[in-house]
Scaffold this motif. Structure first.
Motif, PDB file in Angstrom:
ATOM      1  N   ILE A  21       0.832  -1.326   0.087  1.00  0.00           N
ATOM      2  CA  ILE A  21      -0.138   0.156   0.004  1.00  0.00           C
ATOM      3  C   ILE A  21       0.864   1.269  -0.012  1.00  0.00           C
ATOM      4  CG2 ILE A  21      -1.464   1.529   1.524  1.00  0.00           C
ATOM      5  CD1 ILE A  21      -3.182  -0.306  -0.027  1.00  0.00           C
ATOM      6  N   ARG A  22       1.877   1.229   0.674  1.00  0.00           N
ATOM      7  CA  ARG A  22       2.868   2.390   0.862  1.00  0.00           C
ATOM      8  C   ARG A  22       3.681   2.594  -0.737  1.00  0.00           C
ATOM      9  NH1 ARG A  22       4.053   1.289   6.620  1.00  0.00           N
ATOM     10  NH2 ARG A  22       2.836   2.841   7.778  1.00  0.00           N
ATOM     11  N   GLU A  23       3.854   1.689  -1.152  1.00  0.00           N
ATOM     12  CA  GLU A  23       4.413   1.637  -2.418  1.00  0.00           C
ATOM     13  C   GLU A  23       3.434   2.246  -3.452  1.00  0.00           C
ATOM     14  OE1 GLU A  23       6.459  -1.227  -5.739  1.00  0.00           O
ATOM     15  OE2 GLU A  23       6.790  -1.829  -3.656  1.00  0.00           O
ATOM     16  N   ALA A  24       2.402   1.642  -3.345  1.00  0.00           N
ATOM     17  CA  ALA A  24       1.340   2.158  -4.310  1.00  0.00           C
ATOM     18  C   ALA A  24       1.297   3.652  -4.177  1.00  0.00           C
ATOM     19  CB  ALA A  24      -0.017   1.556  -4.062  1.00  0.00           C
ATOM     20  N   LEU A  25       1.111   4.074  -2.936  1.00  0.00           N
ATOM     21  CA  LEU A  25       0.827   5.509  -2.680  1.00  0.00           C
ATOM     22  C   LEU A  25       1.875   6.223  -3.338  1.00  0.00           C
ATOM     23  CD1 LEU A  25      -1.042   5.359   0.733  1.00  0.00           C
ATOM     24  CD2 LEU A  25      -2.111   5.894  -1.629  1.00  0.00           C
ATOM     25  N   ALA A  26       3.355   5.800  -2.776  1.00  0.00           N
ATOM     26  CA  ALA A  26       4.357   6.521  -3.086  1.00  0.00           C
ATOM     27  C   ALA A  26       4.413   6.532  -4.831  1.00  0.00           C
ATOM     28  CB  ALA A  26       5.807   5.773  -2.600  1.00  0.00           C
ATOM     29  N   ALA A  27       3.976   5.607  -5.318  1.00  0.00           N
ATOM     30  CA  ALA A  27       4.224   5.702  -6.865  1.00  0.00           C
ATOM     31  C   ALA A  27       2.945   6.616  -7.443  1.00  0.00           C
ATOM     32  CB  ALA A  27       3.707   4.262  -7.481  1.00  0.00           C
ATOM     33  N   PRO A  33       1.878   5.216 -12.451  1.00  0.00           N
ATOM     34  CA  PRO A  33       0.627   4.359 -12.381  1.00  0.00           C
ATOM     35  C   PRO A  33       0.959   2.771 -12.530  1.00  0.00           C
ATOM     36  CG  PRO A  33       0.508   5.717 -14.493  1.00  0.00           C
ATOM     37  CD  PRO A  33       1.686   5.994 -13.691  1.00  0.00           C
ATOM     38  N   ALA A  34       1.847   2.335 -13.237  1.00  0.00           N
ATOM     39  CA  ALA A  34       1.973   0.935 -13.500  1.00  0.00           C
ATOM     40  C   ALA A  34       2.439   0.264 -12.215  1.00  0.00           C
ATOM     41  CB  ALA A  34       3.078   0.814 -14.784  1.00  0.00           C
ATOM     42  N   THR A  35       3.568   1.191 -11.543  1.00  0.00           N
ATOM     43  CA  THR A  35       3.988   0.670 -10.422  1.00  0.00           C
ATOM     44  C   THR A  35       3.116   0.725  -9.297  1.00  0.00           C
ATOM     45  OG1 THR A  35       6.340   1.639 -10.761  1.00  0.00           O
ATOM     46  CG2 THR A  35       6.014   1.122  -8.771  1.00  0.00           C
ATOM     47  N   ALA A  36       2.216   1.698  -9.237  1.00  0.00           N
ATOM     48  CA  ALA A  36       0.921   1.557  -8.420  1.00  0.00           C
ATOM     49  C   ALA A  36       0.056   0.152  -8.497  1.00  0.00           C
ATOM     50  CB  ALA A  36       0.279   2.839  -8.286  1.00  0.00           C
ATOM     51  N   LEU A  66     -10.028   6.698  -2.098  1.00  0.00           N
ATOM     52  CA  LEU A  66      -8.963   7.245  -1.533  1.00  0.00           C
ATOM     53  C   LEU A  66      -7.697   7.438  -2.709  1.00  0.00           C
ATOM     54  CD1 LEU A  66      -7.412   7.627   1.202  1.00  0.00           C
ATOM     55  CD2 LEU A  66      -6.546   5.316   1.067  1.00  0.00           C
ATOM     56  N   LEU A  67      -7.550   6.438  -3.577  1.00  0.00           N
ATOM     57  CA  LEU A  67      -6.471   6.424  -4.434  1.00  0.00           C
ATOM     58  C   LEU A  67      -6.747   8.040  -5.508  1.00  0.00           C
ATOM     59  CD1 LEU A  67      -5.869   2.748  -5.255  1.00  0.00           C
ATOM     60  CD2 LEU A  67      -4.349   4.546  -3.981  1.00  0.00           C
ATOM     61  N   LEU A  68      -8.326   7.897  -5.753  1.00  0.00           N
ATOM     62  CA  LEU A  68      -8.553   9.157  -6.496  1.00  0.00           C
ATOM     63  C   LEU A  68      -8.270  10.308  -6.045  1.00  0.00           C
ATOM     64  CD1 LEU A  68     -11.800   7.809  -8.109  1.00  0.00           C
ATOM     65  CD2 LEU A  68      -9.722   8.210  -9.456  1.00  0.00           C
ATOM     66  N   ARG A  69      -8.431  10.354  -4.545  1.00  0.00           N
ATOM     67  CA  ARG A  69      -8.204  11.682  -3.775  1.00  0.00           C
ATOM     68  C   ARG A  69      -6.635  11.898  -3.585  1.00  0.00           C
ATOM     69  NH1 ARG A  69     -11.704  11.583   1.597  1.00  0.00           N
ATOM     70  NH2 ARG A  69     -13.527  10.398   0.892  1.00  0.00           N
ATOM     71  N   ALA A  70      -5.651  11.049  -3.645  1.00  0.00           N
ATOM     72  CA  ALA A  70      -4.347  11.016  -3.452  1.00  0.00           C
ATOM     73  C   ALA A  70      -3.833  11.463  -4.845  1.00  0.00           C
ATOM     74  CB  ALA A  70      -3.663   9.598  -3.108  1.00  0.00           C
ATOM     75  N   ALA A  71      -4.379  11.107  -5.739  1.00  0.00           N
ATOM     76  CA  ALA A  71      -3.977  11.228  -7.308  1.00  0.00           C
ATOM     77  C   ALA A  71      -4.381  12.956  -7.292  1.00  0.00           C
ATOM     78  CB  ALA A  71      -4.641  10.645  -8.380  1.00  0.00           C
TER      79      ALA A  71
END
Length: 83
Positions: A21-27, A33-36, A66-71
């Motif tokens: 999850i941390r790796e996805a958010l950092a990516a 996006p591919a790494t996430a 959450l991911l859309l908000r993060a982006a």
């Protein structure tokens, strides 16, 4: 006679899933996006259930929201959910 319902403990997020999850958010923050997506796909099913349960309880929404908000740059939402 009714059958008793056993209360099972809530699912737990594995250490590996927390790292993913941390790796996805950092990516996402780095515009990768591919790494996430790869990080999110590596999460085991039991951890997914726990993540979904925790997000609804803490953030009031699901991982997609959450991911859309993060982006979009809502760092406050991301930090409160991960920390």
């Amino acid at each position: 006679m009714p059958i008793p319902v056993l209360n099972s403990p809530p699912p737990r997020i594995s250490l590996m899933a927390a790292g993913e999850i941390r790796e996805a958010l950092a990516a996402i923050e780095e515009g990768k996006p591919a790494t996430a997506i790869a990080a999110l796909l590596a999460i085991d099913p039991v951890s997914w259930q726990a993540i979904e349960h925790r997000l609804v309880a803490i953030v009031g929404s699901d991982l997609r929201d959450l991911l859309l908000r993060a982006a979009a740059g809502s760092d406050q939402v991301v930090l409160s959910a991960v920390g």
